[in-house]
Design a protein around this motif. Structure first.
Motif, PDB file in Angstrom:
ATOM      1  N   SER A 342       0.822  -1.224   0.000  1.00  0.00           N
ATOM      2  CA  SER A 342       0.000   0.000   0.000  1.00  0.00           C
ATOM      3  C   SER A 342       0.852   1.269   0.000  1.00  0.00           C
ATOM      4  N   GLY A 343       1.879   1.262  -0.820  1.00  0.00           N
ATOM      5  CA  GLY A 343       2.691   2.464  -0.990  1.00  0.00           C
ATOM      6  C   GLY A 343       3.781   2.658   0.038  1.00  0.00           C
ATOM      7  N   VAL A 344       3.988   1.692   0.940  1.00  0.00           N
ATOM      8  CA  VAL A 344       5.079   1.777   1.910  1.00  0.00           C
ATOM      9  C   VAL A 344       6.340   1.181   1.290  1.00  0.00           C
ATOM     10  N   TYR A 345       7.433   1.930   1.372  1.00  0.00           N
ATOM     11  CA  TYR A 345       8.729   1.454   0.849  1.00  0.00           C
ATOM     12  C   TYR A 345       9.765   1.574   1.950  1.00  0.00           C
ATOM     13  N   ILE A 346      10.537   0.525   2.125  1.00  0.00           N
ATOM     14  CA  ILE A 346      11.620   0.512   3.105  1.00  0.00           C
ATOM     15  C   ILE A 346      12.938   0.351   2.366  1.00  0.00           C
ATOM     16  N   VAL A 347      13.875   1.238   2.638  1.00  0.00           N
ATOM     17  CA  VAL A 347      15.236   1.124   2.111  1.00  0.00           C
ATOM     18  C   VAL A 347      16.127   0.752   3.305  1.00  0.00           C
ATOM     19  N   PRO A 348      16.562  -0.511   3.403  1.00  0.00           N
ATOM     20  CA  PRO A 348      17.273  -0.955   4.604  1.00  0.00           C
ATOM     21  C   PRO A 348      18.768  -0.634   4.564  1.00  0.00           C
ATOM     22  N   ALA A 349      19.062   0.654   4.472  1.00  0.00           N
ATOM     23  CA  ALA A 349      20.467   1.088   4.386  1.00  0.00           C
ATOM     24  C   ALA A 349      21.048   1.270   5.786  1.00  0.00           C
ATOM     25  N   PHE A 350      20.935   0.229   6.616  1.00  0.00           N
ATOM     26  CA  PHE A 350      21.383   0.334   8.003  1.00  0.00           C
ATOM     27  C   PHE A 350      22.886   0.556   8.102  1.00  0.00           C
ATOM     28  N   THR A 351      23.625  -0.001   7.145  1.00  0.00           N
ATOM     29  CA  THR A 351      25.091   0.158   7.113  1.00  0.00           C
ATOM     30  C   THR A 351      25.515   0.724   5.756  1.00  0.00           C
ATOM     31  N   GLY A 352      24.762   1.685   5.265  1.00  0.00           N
ATOM     32  CA  GLY A 352      25.032   2.245   3.949  1.00  0.00           C
ATOM     33  C   GLY A 352      24.419   1.388   2.861  1.00  0.00           C
ATOM     34  N   LEU A 353      24.645   1.797   1.620  1.00  0.00           N
ATOM     35  CA  LEU A 353      24.152   1.061   0.459  1.00  0.00           C
ATOM     36  C   LEU A 353      25.327   0.489  -0.322  1.00  0.00           C
ATOM     37  N   GLY A 354      25.187  -0.774  -0.723  1.00  0.00           N
ATOM     38  CA  GLY A 354      26.196  -1.406  -1.566  1.00  0.00           C
ATOM     39  C   GLY A 354      25.920  -1.140  -3.031  1.00  0.00           C
ATOM     40  N   ALA A 355      26.192  -2.132  -3.869  1.00  0.00           N
ATOM     41  CA  ALA A 355      26.013  -1.979  -5.313  1.00  0.00           C
ATOM     42  C   ALA A 355      24.537  -1.752  -5.635  1.00  0.00           C
ATOM     43  N   PRO A 356      24.246  -0.993  -6.685  1.00  0.00           N
ATOM     44  CA  PRO A 356      25.192  -0.268  -7.534  1.00  0.00           C
ATOM     45  C   PRO A 356      25.444   1.176  -7.069  1.00  0.00           C
ATOM     46  N   TYR A 357      25.007   1.501  -5.834  1.00  0.00           N
ATOM     47  CA  TYR A 357      25.066   2.886  -5.352  1.00  0.00           C
ATOM     48  C   TYR A 357      26.387   3.220  -4.655  1.00  0.00           C
ATOM     49  N   TRP A 358      26.877   2.298  -3.816  1.00  0.00           N
ATOM     50  CA  TRP A 358      28.113   2.488  -3.063  1.00  0.00           C
ATOM     51  C   TRP A 358      28.102   3.821  -2.309  1.00  0.00           C
ATOM     52  N   ASP A 359      27.095   3.926  -1.465  1.00  0.00           N
ATOM     53  CA  ASP A 359      26.931   5.128  -0.648  1.00  0.00           C
ATOM     54  C   ASP A 359      27.133   4.737   0.815  1.00  0.00           C
ATOM     55  N   MET A 360      28.309   5.060   1.357  1.00  0.00           N
ATOM     56  CA  MET A 360      28.643   4.665   2.729  1.00  0.00           C
ATOM     57  C   MET A 360      27.830   5.420   3.761  1.00  0.00           C
ATOM     58  N   TYR A 361      27.215   6.546   3.357  1.00  0.00           N
ATOM     59  CA  TYR A 361      26.549   7.412   4.319  1.00  0.00           C
ATOM     60  C   TYR A 361      25.028   7.371   4.223  1.00  0.00           C
ATOM     61  N   ALA A 362      24.479   6.577   3.297  1.00  0.00           N
ATOM     62  CA  ALA A 362      23.028   6.402   3.247  1.00  0.00           C
ATOM     63  C   ALA A 362      22.556   5.749   4.541  1.00  0.00           C
ATOM     64  N   ARG A 363      21.305   6.019   4.916  1.00  0.00           N
ATOM     65  CA  ARG A 363      20.759   5.435   6.129  1.00  0.00           C
ATOM     66  C   ARG A 363      19.363   4.866   5.859  1.00  0.00           C
ATOM     67  N   GLY A 364      18.955   3.926   6.700  1.00  0.00           N
ATOM     68  CA  GLY A 364      17.664   3.275   6.536  1.00  0.00           C
ATOM     69  C   GLY A 364      16.515   4.260   6.524  1.00  0.00           C
ATOM     70  N   THR A 365      15.547   3.980   5.651  1.00  0.00           N
ATOM     71  CA  THR A 365      14.458   4.934   5.426  1.00  0.00           C
ATOM     72  C   THR A 365      13.142   4.189   5.221  1.00  0.00           C
ATOM     73  N   ILE A 366      12.069   4.710   5.784  1.00  0.00           N
ATOM     74  CA  ILE A 366      10.719   4.237   5.488  1.00  0.00           C
ATOM     75  C   ILE A 366       9.943   5.424   4.928  1.00  0.00           C
ATOM     76  N   VAL A 367       9.342   5.242   3.760  1.00  0.00           N
ATOM     77  CA  VAL A 367       8.538   6.306   3.159  1.00  0.00           C
ATOM     78  C   VAL A 367       7.162   5.743   2.798  1.00  0.00           C
ATOM     79  N   GLY A 368       6.206   6.638   2.630  1.00  0.00           N
ATOM     80  CA  GLY A 368       4.878   6.245   2.179  1.00  0.00           C
ATOM     81  C   GLY A 368       3.924   5.831   3.282  1.00  0.00           C
TER      82      GLY A 368
END
Length: 503
Positions: A342-368
């Motif tokens: 129902s439009g809920v999205y979770i990005v589990p970047a608890f320890t950053g994001l790996g491939a293909p983003y390689w973002d060491m500073y991203a953090r976990g997010t819930i939207v929607g």
């Protein structure tokens, strides 16, 4: 007399031992968890002695449970959580500190410094990797720089460094053998994947004495044998240790992906998609990395790889930190109780994001989230997040490789989830092939060891052992799946806009 091969599967959250017969069937399996240590946010550690104790116990009990004569075990293979780094004393085998786990992000600042120095191109050209805290080299440097007295002792030749494969082989051989296999070495950011040797320039750039490092060896050869007198393993003395591979290339091998273009994804603590690209390394233009899959009979097989840092660990987060479920299967049951997130999205970047983003500073997010969002929608979003992340990897892989993936072979703990596998097939628009034998990582290690010991004759015999349990075909409408994926990409951007300490 029946012949067996035993595999030690040393993972991120547990140590296991699995005994296979010549048909590839499991005869016995034992597993013991160990502690996860979080000294600071973003830091992850393990106790190396606990790793060894739980693995030794699992091995002894698996053999005991099978009720076989240990002399029937022809070979022992090892597969392990990769990149996790340990330094220990040559004289005593005592670790100088806790292991720094592959998930740990404490070396992000070191990585930033290497990038400022302009080492990006040299690292990618020589190692196939990107500069990231994920890999072992900066973990070794951190220990040398931050644990009192360790650098001086390392420079005097008193210490060993290695990944978990090296640690286990050292202990199993009674401290006689300090080696690593090519697949594990290729994940250190210190190993030239073209020459299959440690790179002196990269070691110098990270200020790491090369005397610390294990000898690189092929993935299927005799490294040594189980030493006499190891408490609890007395009856196993003399068994040859003759196969080793990091968990993901071991799964690729265990899935029978011996032909260029074949690919697998392992749904474990993280997700790891690997594609066999043959005997020539392929440099990624899409945020993937190139690693050694295996070295066998003096031939090197390379793999394109994408790594997701948090997959099954996100289900654990639902259970352990949020308390929304009592067990992992509860996540499936909750998710199946609603038709969608129902439009809920979770990005589990608890320890950053790996491939293909390689973002060491991203953090976990819930939207929607809305007032009508329930724990069932969150559970569904967690499973969706795993499938979305694998879709990111496969899309990047298809962009890099000369031939696209036509089927994704799957394994790992979360691959038992029918709802997740169906979601994956829908998003990828590809068949998702789950094998009857889901212990492909351990079987890959057993197969490499068994080849060296003559248990199996070659790759065609091993390939013939694989059977599919279920092949998931795309069912949901392509347009709906594409719309969901676009929303996922928007959610990822929200996770990547996090700026540490900006509150």
């Amino acid at each position: 007399m029946e012949t067996y091969v035993v595999a030690l599967d040393q993972g991120t959250t547990s140590s296991r031992a699995i005994l296979f017969n010549r048909t590839g069937a499991i005869v016995a399996r034992t597993q013991y968890p160990f502690r996860q240590i979080y000294p600071q946010p973003g830091w992850v550690e393990h106790d190396p002695m606990e790793i060894w104790a739980t693995e030794k116990r699992a091995l002894a009990e698996a053999v005991d449970t099978a009720h076989i004569d240990p002399k029937q075990i022809a070979a022992l293979g090892i597969t392990n959580q990769r990149e996790t780094t340990i330094l220990w004393e040559r004289a005593t085998g005592k670790p100088v500190c806790n292991a720094i786990v592959w998930q740990c992000r404490r070396t992000a600042a070191i990585c930033d410094g290497l990038k400022v120095e302009g080492l990006d191109e040299a690292v990618t050209e020589k190692t196939g990797l990107l500069i990231d805290a994920y890999f072992s080299g900066t973990k070794i440097k951190w220990i040398l720089d931050n644990v009192p007295g360790v650098r001086q002792r390392a420079e005097r030749g008193e210490l060993c460094a290695g990944t978990v494969d090296s640690w286990l082989i050292w202990n199993l051989t009674g401290g006689k053998v300090h080696v690593t296999d090519a697949s594990n070495a290729s994940r250190t950011m210190l190993f030239n994947i073209h020459t299959l040797q440690w790179d002196a320039d990269l070691c110098k750039a990270l200020d790491i004495p090369m005397s610390l490092l294990p000898e690189p060896r092929s993935n299927s050869e005799v490294y040594g044998s189980v030493a006499a007198g190891i408490p609890g393993l007395e009856d196993l003395a003399g068994i040859p240790i003759c196969g080793s591979a990091g968990d993901q290339p071991a799964a690729l091998f265990g899935q029978g992906c011996f032909t260029p273009g074949q690919a697998k994804n392992t749904y474990g603590t993280g997700c790891f998609t690997l594609m066999n690209v043959g005997e020539q390394a392929v440099r990624s233009q899409s945020g993937l990395v190139t690693s050694v899959g295996w070295v066998l009979d003096k031939k090197t097989t390379y793999a394109l790889e994408g790594s997701v840092f948090n997959a099954g660990s996100t289900i654990q987060w639902l259970r352990d930190e949020l308390g929304l479920i009592e067990s992992a299967p509860d996540c499936d049951r909750l998710a199946e109780s609603v038709p969608s997130s129902s439009g809920v999205y979770i990005v589990p970047a608890f320890t950053g994001l790996g491939a293909p983003y390689w973002d060491m500073y991203a953090r976990g997010t819930i939207v929607g989230l809305t007032r009508g969002s329930t724990k069932a929608h969150i559970a569904r979003a967690v499973l969706d997040s795993i499938a979305f992340q694998v879709t990111d990897l496969v899309r990047a892989m298809n962009a890099d490789a000369s031939c696209p993936i036509t089927t994704l072979r799957v394994d790992g703990g979360a691959s038992v989830s029918d709802i997740l596998m169906q979601t994956q097939a829908d998003l990828l628009r590809l068949p998702v092939d789950r094998p009857a034998q889901v212990e492909t990582t351990a079987f890959g290690a057993a197969a490499l060891a068994g080849l060296a010991a003559g248990v199996w004759s070659g790759l065609p015999e091993l390939e013939g052992l694989r059977r599919s349990q279920h092949v998931f075909q795309p069912q949901r409408g392509e347009a709906d799946c594409a719309a969901d994926y676009r929303q996922w990409l928007r959610a990822v951007e929200r996770a990547r806009t996090w700026i540490e300490n900006d509150v």
